[in-house]
Design a protein around this motif. Structure first.
Motif, PDB file in Angstrom:
ATOM      1  N   ASP A 103       5.986  11.704 -12.802  1.00  0.00           N
ATOM      2  CA  ASP A 103       5.999  10.859 -14.001  1.00  0.00           C
ATOM      3  C   ASP A 103       7.282  10.024 -14.061  1.00  0.00           C
ATOM      4  OD1 ASP A 103       3.583  11.860 -14.814  1.00  0.00           O
ATOM      5  OD2 ASP A 103       4.408  13.279 -16.262  1.00  0.00           O
ATOM      6  N   GLY A 104       7.110   8.757 -14.253  1.00  0.00           N
ATOM      7  CA  GLY A 104       8.250   7.856 -14.393  1.00  0.00           C
ATOM      8  C   GLY A 104       8.732   7.244 -13.090  1.00  0.00           C
ATOM      9  N   GLY A 180      17.933  13.159  -4.923  1.00  0.00           N
ATOM     10  CA  GLY A 180      16.960  14.093  -4.366  1.00  0.00           C
ATOM     11  C   GLY A 180      16.972  15.425  -5.076  1.00  0.00           C
ATOM     12  N   ASP A 181      15.948  16.219  -4.801  1.00  0.00           N
ATOM     13  CA  ASP A 181      15.791  17.502  -5.491  1.00  0.00           C
ATOM     14  C   ASP A 181      16.398  18.673  -4.735  1.00  0.00           C
ATOM     15  OD1 ASP A 181      13.482  17.187  -3.565  1.00  0.00           O
ATOM     16  OD2 ASP A 181      13.159  19.252  -4.213  1.00  0.00           O
ATOM     17  N   SER A 182      16.751  18.475  -3.475  1.00  0.00           N
ATOM     18  CA  SER A 182      17.208  19.588  -2.642  1.00  0.00           C
ATOM     19  C   SER A 182      18.724  19.593  -2.488  1.00  0.00           C
ATOM     20  CB  SER A 182      16.560  19.521  -1.255  1.00  0.00           C
ATOM     21  OG  SER A 182      17.129  20.499  -0.401  1.00  0.00           O
ATOM     22  N   LEU A 183      19.334  20.690  -2.908  1.00  0.00           N
ATOM     23  CA  LEU A 183      20.772  20.845  -2.731  1.00  0.00           C
ATOM     24  C   LEU A 183      21.134  20.955  -1.252  1.00  0.00           C
ATOM     25  CD1 LEU A 183      21.505  23.401  -5.605  1.00  0.00           C
ATOM     26  CD2 LEU A 183      22.288  21.020  -5.516  1.00  0.00           C
ATOM     27  N   THR A 184      20.293  21.660  -0.483  1.00  0.00           N
ATOM     28  CA  THR A 184      20.629  21.946   0.909  1.00  0.00           C
ATOM     29  C   THR A 184      20.401  20.768   1.842  1.00  0.00           C
ATOM     30  OG1 THR A 184      18.426  22.906   1.266  1.00  0.00           O
ATOM     31  CG2 THR A 184      20.212  24.413   0.677  1.00  0.00           C
ATOM     32  N   SER A 185      19.472  19.881   1.511  1.00  0.00           N
ATOM     33  CA  SER A 185      19.243  18.735   2.396  1.00  0.00           C
ATOM     34  C   SER A 185      19.769  17.428   1.809  1.00  0.00           C
ATOM     35  CB  SER A 185      17.760  18.604   2.763  1.00  0.00           C
ATOM     36  OG  SER A 185      16.981  18.309   1.629  1.00  0.00           O
ATOM     37  N   PRO A 202      14.499  18.707 -12.580  1.00  0.00           N
ATOM     38  CA  PRO A 202      13.671  18.677 -13.799  1.00  0.00           C
ATOM     39  C   PRO A 202      13.384  20.057 -14.391  1.00  0.00           C
ATOM     40  CG  PRO A 202      12.319  18.338 -11.859  1.00  0.00           C
ATOM     41  CD  PRO A 202      13.746  18.293 -11.384  1.00  0.00           C
ATOM     42  N   HIS A 203      13.486  21.097 -13.574  1.00  0.00           N
ATOM     43  CA  HIS A 203      13.169  22.441 -14.058  1.00  0.00           C
ATOM     44  C   HIS A 203      14.412  23.238 -14.430  1.00  0.00           C
ATOM     45  CE1 HIS A 203       9.142  21.491 -12.825  1.00  0.00           C
ATOM     46  NE2 HIS A 203       9.506  21.337 -11.570  1.00  0.00           N
ATOM     47  N   ASN A 204      15.535  22.554 -14.500  1.00  0.00           N
ATOM     48  CA  ASN A 204      16.782  23.167 -14.954  1.00  0.00           C
ATOM     49  C   ASN A 204      17.149  24.407 -14.136  1.00  0.00           C
ATOM     50  OD1 ASN A 204      19.007  22.999 -16.681  1.00  0.00           O
ATOM     51  ND2 ASN A 204      18.161  24.545 -18.067  1.00  0.00           N
ATOM     52  N   LYS A 205      17.053  24.285 -12.825  1.00  0.00           N
ATOM     53  CA  LYS A 205      17.425  25.398 -11.943  1.00  0.00           C
ATOM     54  C   LYS A 205      18.930  25.609 -11.998  1.00  0.00           C
ATOM     55  CE  LYS A 205      13.769  24.372  -8.568  1.00  0.00           C
ATOM     56  NZ  LYS A 205      13.513  23.925  -7.161  1.00  0.00           N
ATOM     57  N   GLN A 206      19.333  26.857 -11.811  1.00  0.00           N
ATOM     58  CA  GLN A 206      20.753  27.166 -11.726  1.00  0.00           C
ATOM     59  C   GLN A 206      21.258  26.830 -10.327  1.00  0.00           C
ATOM     60  OE1 GLN A 206      22.573  28.246 -14.522  1.00  0.00           O
ATOM     61  NE2 GLN A 206      20.601  27.572 -15.376  1.00  0.00           N
ATOM     62  N   ASN A 207      22.518  26.478 -10.251  1.00  0.00           N
ATOM     63  CA  ASN A 207      23.119  26.155  -8.965  1.00  0.00           C
ATOM     64  C   ASN A 207      24.343  27.035  -8.727  1.00  0.00           C
ATOM     65  OD1 ASN A 207      24.124  25.056  -6.625  1.00  0.00           O
ATOM     66  ND2 ASN A 207      24.891  23.185  -7.586  1.00  0.00           N
ATOM     67  N   LYS A 214      27.544  15.054  -7.614  1.00  0.00           N
ATOM     68  CA  LYS A 214      28.350  14.300  -8.581  1.00  0.00           C
ATOM     69  C   LYS A 214      27.604  14.174  -9.906  1.00  0.00           C
ATOM     70  CE  LYS A 214      31.034  10.102  -9.280  1.00  0.00           C
ATOM     71  NZ  LYS A 214      31.666   8.918  -8.638  1.00  0.00           N
ATOM     72  N   PHE A 215      26.269  13.964  -9.814  1.00  0.00           N
ATOM     73  CA  PHE A 215      25.448  13.823 -11.011  1.00  0.00           C
ATOM     74  C   PHE A 215      24.286  14.808 -10.959  1.00  0.00           C
ATOM     75  CE2 PHE A 215      26.929   9.459  -9.887  1.00  0.00           C
ATOM     76  CZ  PHE A 215      27.789   9.251 -10.950  1.00  0.00           C
ATOM     77  N   GLU A 216      23.795  15.156 -12.129  1.00  0.00           N
ATOM     78  CA  GLU A 216      22.581  15.965 -12.238  1.00  0.00           C
ATOM     79  C   GLU A 216      21.705  15.365 -13.336  1.00  0.00           C
ATOM     80  OE1 GLU A 216      21.178  20.491 -13.573  1.00  0.00           O
ATOM     81  OE2 GLU A 216      23.193  20.171 -12.747  1.00  0.00           O
ATOM     82  N   ILE A 217      20.425  15.153 -13.015  1.00  0.00           N
ATOM     83  CA  ILE A 217      19.503  14.579 -14.003  1.00  0.00           C
ATOM     84  C   ILE A 217      18.251  15.431 -14.108  1.00  0.00           C
ATOM     85  CG2 ILE A 217      20.332  12.219 -13.656  1.00  0.00           C
ATOM     86  CD1 ILE A 217      17.834  11.729 -11.912  1.00  0.00           C
ATOM     87  N   LYS A 218      17.591  15.319 -15.256  1.00  0.00           N
ATOM     88  CA  LYS A 218      16.348  16.063 -15.464  1.00  0.00           C
ATOM     89  C   LYS A 218      15.137  15.138 -15.545  1.00  0.00           C
ATOM     90  CE  LYS A 218      18.593  20.035 -17.546  1.00  0.00           C
ATOM     91  NZ  LYS A 218      19.904  19.612 -17.009  1.00  0.00           N
TER      92      LYS A 218
END
Length: 227
Positions: A103-104, A180-185, A202-207, A214-218
């Motif tokens: 979506d979006g 992107g959605d992947s921290l590892t890649s 978007p699912h507010n996963k813990q890191n 630098k940025f995090e968006i939902k």
């Protein structure tokens, strides 16, 4: 303007991969007559598939081997006598037809296209990714759709980003943002190559990892606030 170029991941950033995967698995299982109330083939497959993609990111398996090996392991572990090569081919055909956008996504890309240069950088399978971008009418928005298969490297390896910089004529990675959605890649790869990074979460996963974007968006629309 903070950035000249934005690089987007594809799966689970612009495309709903789980929805495409659900469609492909249900379709190919039905085609091959695989069903059992006592065995959750999808859950078993997803565990195997994730393990192999993790290995792929580390360079421990090739993409050509991964695409068949996941089904070889599934069938070996569940006692099914089905040819993994043929099954994989049919699965990928269905997966490439699953052009389900987040979506979006369209609205964001249409807004960005007049402001910055756009490109895709993905570890996905080339025939699948190109098919989905074409079916969704999204290929027209990006200068290049860069797939790991074409580069000989996969995110987060620096090689795929150097290939991308050369392809786009990028001389200053500091003027590039990767989303992107992947921290590892995606995020690790961006950090490795000197780009700013934006974690789509978007699912507010813990890191809990040391990989810090630098940025995090939902929501995808939030990318516009970073320009």
């Amino acid at each position: 303007m903070n950035y000249d170029v934005i690089l987007f991941d594809a799966d689970d950033t612009l495309f709903d991969y789980k929805k495409a995967e659900d469609y492909a698995l249900s379709s190919v299982f039905e085609e091959f007559g695989i069903q059992s109330p006592d065995t959750d083939y999808v859950a078993i497959y997803r565990t195997i598939n994730q393990e192999l993609w993790n290995d792929f990111e580390k360079g421990a398996i090739s993409l050509a081997d991964l695409r068949v090996e996941r089904f070889s392991r599934l069938f070996a572990g569940t006692g099914l006598t089905i040819g993994a090569d043929e099954f994989s081919s049919r699965y990928l055909s269905y997966l490439g037809a699953g052009a389900y956008l987040i979506d979006g996504a369209v609205e964001l890309i249409e807004e960005l296209r007049s402001k910055v240069r756009l490109a895709i950088i993905t570890n996905g399978i080339r025939e699948v990714q190109l098919s989905r971008f074409s079916k969704a009418g999204m290929d027209q928005y990006f200068e290049h759709i860069i797939v790991s298969e074409d580069t000989g490297y996969q995110k987060p390896h620096l090689g795929i980003f150097e290939y991308t910089f050369n392809k786009l004529g990028i001389t200053d990675p500091g003027r590039v943002l990767i989303v992107g959605d992947s921290l590892t890649s995606d995020i690790q790869g961006g950090l490795n190559s000197g780009m700013d990074t934006c974690w789509y979460n978007p699912h507010n996963k813990q890191n809990p990892s040391p990989v810090q974007p630098k940025f995090e968006i939902k929501q995808l629309s939030e990318v516009l606030t970073l320009l």
